[in-house]
Motif scaffolding. Structure first.
Motif, PDB file in Angstrom:
ATOM      1  N   GLY A   1       0.818  -1.202   0.000  1.00 25.90           N
ATOM      2  CA  GLY A   1       0.000   0.000   0.000  1.00 25.90           C
ATOM      3  C   GLY A   1       0.852   1.251   0.000  1.00 25.90           C
ATOM      4  N   PHE A   2       0.214   2.364  -0.315  1.00 24.13           N
ATOM      5  CA  PHE A   2       0.858   3.675  -0.233  1.00 24.13           C
ATOM      6  C   PHE A   2       0.051   4.526   0.741  1.00 24.13           C
ATOM      7  N   ALA A   3       0.741   5.335   1.518  1.00 20.88           N
ATOM      8  CA  ALA A   3       0.076   6.235   2.465  1.00 20.88           C
ATOM      9  C   ALA A   3       0.602   7.640   2.254  1.00 20.88           C
ATOM     10  N   ALA A   4      -0.268   8.520   1.768  1.00 22.11           N
ATOM     11  CA  ALA A   4       0.083   9.932   1.602  1.00 22.11           C
ATOM     12  C   ALA A   4      -0.470  10.678   2.809  1.00 22.11           C
ATOM     13  N   GLU A   5       0.408  11.154   3.658  1.00 13.25           N
ATOM     14  CA  GLU A   5       0.000  11.794   4.907  1.00 13.25           C
ATOM     15  C   GLU A   5       0.548  13.220   4.991  1.00 13.25           C
ATOM     16  N   THR A   6      -0.043  14.007   5.878  1.00 14.86           N
ATOM     17  CA  THR A   6       0.419  15.376   6.099  1.00 14.86           C
ATOM     18  C   THR A   6       1.019  15.560   7.485  1.00 14.86           C
ATOM     19  N   ARG A   7       0.853  14.565   8.384  1.00 17.40           N
ATOM     20  CA  ARG A   7       1.468  14.624   9.712  1.00 17.40           C
ATOM     21  C   ARG A   7       1.506  13.220  10.298  1.00 17.40           C
ATOM     22  N   ASP A   8       2.365  13.029  11.300  1.00 15.89           N
ATOM     23  CA  ASP A   8       2.486  11.720  11.970  1.00 15.89           C
ATOM     24  C   ASP A   8       2.557  10.588  10.953  1.00 15.89           C
ATOM     25  N   VAL A   9       3.418  10.755   9.962  1.00 13.75           N
ATOM     26  CA  VAL A   9       3.469   9.833   8.822  1.00 13.75           C
ATOM     27  C   VAL A   9       3.739   8.401   9.266  1.00 13.75           C
ATOM     28  N   ALA A  10       4.740   8.189  10.076  1.00  8.97           N
ATOM     29  CA  ALA A  10       5.102   6.829  10.484  1.00  8.97           C
ATOM     30  C   ALA A  10       3.989   6.152  11.262  1.00  8.97           C
ATOM     31  N   ALA A  11       3.381   6.873  12.197  1.00  6.79           N
ATOM     32  CA  ALA A  11       2.323   6.285  13.024  1.00  6.79           C
ATOM     33  C   ALA A  11       1.121   5.890  12.180  1.00  6.79           C
ATOM     34  N   TYR A  12       0.691   6.799  11.288  1.00  6.45           N
ATOM     35  CA  TYR A  12      -0.464   6.497  10.447  1.00  6.45           C
ATOM     36  C   TYR A  12      -0.158   5.352   9.479  1.00  6.45           C
ATOM     37  N   ALA A  13       1.052   5.332   8.932  1.00  6.16           N
ATOM     38  CA  ALA A  13       1.406   4.285   7.978  1.00  6.16           C
ATOM     39  C   ALA A  13       1.430   2.914   8.640  1.00  6.16           C
ATOM     40  N   ARG A  14       2.056   2.818   9.818  1.00  8.65           N
ATOM     41  CA  ARG A  14       2.096   1.530  10.515  1.00  8.65           C
ATOM     42  C   ARG A  14       0.701   1.055  10.891  1.00  8.65           C
ATOM     43  N   ASP A  15      -0.155   1.995  11.317  1.00  7.41           N
ATOM     44  CA  ASP A  15      -1.529   1.633  11.666  1.00  7.41           C
ATOM     45  C   ASP A  15      -2.274   1.111  10.447  1.00  7.41           C
ATOM     46  N   LYS A  16      -2.099   1.782   9.304  1.00 12.12           N
ATOM     47  CA  LYS A  16      -2.764   1.356   8.073  1.00 12.12           C
ATOM     48  C   LYS A  16      -2.278  -0.020   7.640  1.00 12.12           C
ATOM     49  N   MET A  17      -0.990  -0.268   7.758  1.00  7.46           N
ATOM     50  CA  MET A  17      -0.435  -1.567   7.378  1.00  7.46           C
ATOM     51  C   MET A  17      -1.013  -2.681   8.248  1.00  7.46           C
ATOM     52  N   ALA A  18      -1.149  -2.422   9.548  1.00  2.00           N
ATOM     53  CA  ALA A  18      -1.683  -3.434  10.452  1.00  2.00           C
ATOM     54  C   ALA A  18      -3.168  -3.674  10.219  1.00  2.00           C
ATOM     55  N   ARG A  19      -3.945  -2.579  10.114  1.00  3.21           N
ATOM     56  CA  ARG A  19      -5.405  -2.704   9.947  1.00  3.21           C
ATOM     57  C   ARG A  19      -5.771  -3.438   8.664  1.00  3.21           C
ATOM     58  N   LYS A  20      -5.045  -3.167   7.601  1.00  2.21           N
ATOM     59  CA  LYS A  20      -5.405  -3.737   6.303  1.00  2.21           C
ATOM     60  C   LYS A  20      -4.625  -5.001   5.980  1.00  2.21           C
ATOM     61  N   LYS A  21      -3.771  -5.415   6.937  1.00  2.00           N
ATOM     62  CA  LYS A  21      -3.035  -6.671   6.799  1.00  2.00           C
ATOM     63  C   LYS A  21      -2.181  -6.680   5.522  1.00  2.00           C
ATOM     64  N   LEU A  22      -1.398  -5.611   5.375  1.00  2.00           N
ATOM     65  CA  LEU A  22      -0.535  -5.462   4.214  1.00  2.00           C
ATOM     66  C   LEU A  22       0.821  -6.099   4.477  1.00  2.00           C
ATOM     67  N   ASP A  23       1.496  -6.470   3.397  1.00  2.00           N
ATOM     68  CA  ASP A  23       2.859  -6.965   3.517  1.00  2.00           C
ATOM     69  C   ASP A  23       3.854  -5.822   3.636  1.00  2.00           C
TER      70      ASP A  23
END
Length: 398
Positions: free
Chosen positions: A322-344
């Motif tokens: 997946g790709f995560a385009a964020e404007t703040r707290d990039v690492a936290a939001y990206a890790r959360d998205k990876m876990a929630r959506k069960k991404l590799d």
């Protein structure tokens, strides 16, 4: 698929109008295409249409004195690396099954050693007819021949059932070709989404975002160069399709999910979701332009399907990035998205940084996975795409 010399045969049937779009897609994917039309096909579409799209003269007759002075049908049979007949009518299937060579297209098919791909199209009753099915069985037993379809659905005559020609993008998607094997993704099928989606408010307005699609297109080009067969599902962008890549154009999130699911159904080793998909869409689309008033306007929104999570949840899931385009707290939001959506793996970038990300040729990203994290850039998106594909392929093969 690797660019090839493709002879496109067009036979008589209403689906012949789709062959013009198929030709356009083949050319866009980098193939050299020549067209042979039967007499029946010319009753539906004029040769000039295919000549304009291919940039080559269209052959229509076996008994053409000028062409046959040089044994034109043999030259065509030798030139073609693949013959694709779309639509393939019931009449054509019957003649091919019985080895007939009574027009230019059947003669070329009899004279070639190249693989022959058939995309049948006819009325549902004709397709179900026992004589047609016997002819199809003969062709299916021929090692030189591959059949694609037919599809099922509404037909021009008003009937519903099997017999529709596959859509041009599906035919392009399902064409099987030899792939380079010396790249890190040699022989693998990579599906990539790119660009924005648009969700209509009324006939003239829509909701969208600033995604240019440049990162996704760069990744598609890099994957192709790495030896993969690449399907690019693209929202509305102003970019040329990379050579050798099969592109499917979509507009809305629902259309993107449908096209992506079909692509993954064909067998997919790696799915990379770079598209900036709208999270919500209007609950209702106004039939007429919404007029300006002195008061406020409220919109009721409903969630769009989650394409990334849907593909990641499949039992036959590919390696999913997946790709995560964020404007703040990039690492936290990206890790959360990876876990929630069960991404590799997830590739995160801070689009609030000036000159990076959306509508820019430059980007810088951080990649998170079970292996840890890695930073890439700032660099040109094309160079970044090569680095990312190397990293992804290494992780896949680890």
């Amino acid at each position: 698929m690797t660019p090839q010399r493709i002879l496109l045969g067009v036979t008589g049937g209403i689906a012949a109008y789709k062959s013009a779009e198929l030709l356009r897609l083949l050319k866009k994917a980098g193939h050299e295409v020549r067209v042979v039309m039967t007499e029946g096909a010319m009753a539906f579409v004029q040769p000039m249409t295919f000549q304009a799209l291919s940039g080559e003269p269209v052959r229509t007759s076996l008994l053409d004195p000028e062409a046959e002075a040089g044994m034109g049908h043999i030259e065509l049979a030798r030139w073609a690396e693949r013959i694709l007949v779309a639509p393939a009518s019931a009449n054509f299937l019957a003649r091919l099954a019985h080895g007939m060579a009574d027009d230019l297209l059947t003669t070329v098919c009899c004279a070639t050693d190249a693989p022959i791909v058939l995309a049948p199209a006819m009325n549902q009753a004709m397709w179900r007819n026992p004589r047609t099915l016997r002819n199809v069985a003969v062709l299916d037993d021929d090692a030189q021949i591959t059949r694609l379809g037919p599809d099922e659905g509404d037909q021009a005559c008003g009937d519903t059932g099997p017999g529709r020609m596959l859509e041009p993008e599906q035919i392009l998607l399902r064409l099987v070709a030899d792939q380079p094997v010396d790249g890190p993704l040699g022989g693998r099928h990579v599906v990539i989404t790119a660009g924005p989606t648009r969700e209509a408010l009324d006939p003239v307005r829509y909701l969208t975002n600033h995604s240019s699609g440049k990162m996704g297109y760069a990744l598609a080009d890099a994957a192709r160069q790495a030896g993969a067969r690449v399907t690019l599902i693209s929202g509305p962008v102003q970019l040329a399709c990379p050579a050798g890549v099969a592109r499917i154009d979509v507009t809305t999130a629902e259309e993107m999910l449908s096209a992506t699911s079909r692509a993954v159904d064909e067998g997919c080793d790696l799915f990379v979701a770079t598209a900036a998909v709208a999270d919500y869409r209007p609950a209702e689309v106004a039939g007429d332009k919404i007029k300006k008033t002195d008061g406020t306007v409220s919109l009721s929104m409903v969630p769009n399907p989650d394409i990334l999570a849907t593909i990641a949840a499949r039992t036959d899931r590919p390696f999913t990035v997946g790709f995560a385009a964020e404007t703040r707290d990039v690492a936290a939001y990206a890790r959360d998205k990876m876990a929630r959506k069960k991404l590799d793996m997830i590739v995160a970038n801070d689009v609030s940084q000036s000159g990076l990300g959306f509508n820019s040729d430059q980007n810088a990203v951080t990649v998170f996975s079970g292996e840890g994290e890695a930073r890439f850039g700032p660099s040109d998106k094309r160079a970044l795409a090569v680095d990312l594909l190397d990293y992804i392929s290494h992780t896949m093969n680890a």
